[in-house]
Design a protein around this motif. Structure first.
Motif, PDB file in Angstrom:
ATOM      1  N   LEU A   1       1.269   4.576  -2.727  1.00 15.89           N
ATOM      2  CA  LEU A   1       0.607   6.015  -2.698  1.00 15.89           C
ATOM      3  C   LEU A   1       1.429   6.939  -3.426  1.00 15.89           C
ATOM      4  O   LEU A   1       2.928   7.042  -3.798  1.00 15.89           O
ATOM      5  CB  LEU A   1       0.954   6.583  -1.251  1.00 15.89           C
ATOM      6  N   ASP A   2       0.445   8.405  -4.005  1.00 13.26           N
ATOM      7  CA  ASP A   2       1.451   9.327  -4.691  1.00 13.26           C
ATOM      8  C   ASP A   2       2.303   9.590  -3.819  1.00 13.26           C
ATOM      9  O   ASP A   2       2.485   9.660  -2.686  1.00 13.26           O
ATOM     10  CB  ASP A   2       0.641  10.762  -5.281  1.00 13.26           C
TER      11      ASP A   2
ATOM     12  N   ASP B   1       1.572  -1.051   0.253  1.00 15.18           N
ATOM     13  CA  ASP B   1      -0.135   0.013   0.097  1.00 15.18           C
ATOM     14  C   ASP B   1       0.922   1.323  -0.378  1.00 15.18           C
ATOM     15  O   ASP B   1       0.494   1.829  -0.399  1.00 15.18           O
ATOM     16  CB  ASP B   1      -0.374  -0.021   1.202  1.00 15.18           C
TER      17      ASP B   1
ATOM     18  N   ALA C   1       1.728  11.598  -0.330  1.00 15.27           N
ATOM     19  CA  ALA C   1       0.490  11.593   0.920  1.00 15.27           C
ATOM     20  C   ALA C   1       2.109  10.120   1.675  1.00 15.27           C
ATOM     21  O   ALA C   1       2.328   9.857   2.459  1.00 15.27           O
ATOM     22  CB  ALA C   1      -0.403  10.576   0.265  1.00 15.27           C
ATOM     23  N   PHE C   2       2.209   9.265   0.130  1.00 11.37           N
ATOM     24  CA  PHE C   2       3.889   8.919   1.060  1.00 11.37           C
ATOM     25  C   PHE C   2       4.508   9.107   1.976  1.00 11.37           C
ATOM     26  O   PHE C   2       5.411   9.237   3.091  1.00 11.37           O
ATOM     27  CB  PHE C   2       4.561   8.005  -0.377  1.00 11.37           C
TER      28      PHE C   2
END
Length: 137
Positions: free
Chosen positions: A57-58, A53, A61-62
């Motif tokens: 993430l972009d 996941d 967000a990561f």
């Protein structure tokens, strides 16, 4: 004062956890796929997120999630090293694309730390160059 000591202890514990994972990957005593699964399992238990996941993430967000969980620049750098190590062993049992994802996330994290750090690190710069070379190879 007690809150600050607790936070420092949490940061140190996270650093020690990441160091153990990195050392385990470097030993390569077991099959890479088993090692990647083991690291993913421990990350999920310790940090509360699934590696797959996290990888998809972009970038914003990561970075936000990693920054929230790891708390310190040093821990984020260690996590980038862990991602790079995962990329190094990924090609043996996973796709080239998966390897590139590990490297890109490691690069993104190191560049973020470099931009926001109060101190210059030659080691960090060298790691960025090394990952760029792996991405362009």
């Amino acid at each position: 004062m007690e809150r600050r000591d607790y936070l420092i202890h949490q940061i140190q514990e996270m650093g020690a956890f990441l160091a153990r994972l990195i050392l385990r990957l470097q030993k390569k005593e077991v099959q890479p796929s088993a090692e990647i699964a083991s690291v993913a399992y421990e990350l999920e238990n310790e940090l509360g997120f699934k590696l797959n996941d996290l990888l998809f993430l972009d970038n914003a967000a990561f970075i936000e999630l990693v920054q929230e969980k790891l708390l310190a620049d040093e821990n984020m750098e260690q996590f980038a090293v862990l991602l790079e190590q995962l990329g190094d062993v990924a090609l043996e049992n996973e796709t080239f694309l998966r390897q590139q994802i590990y490297y890109r996330k490691a690069m993104e994290l190191l560049v973020f730390v470099d931009r926001n750090s109060q101190s210059y690190s030659m080691q960090r710069q060298q790691r960025i160059v090394t990952i760029r070379t792996k991405l362009n190879a």
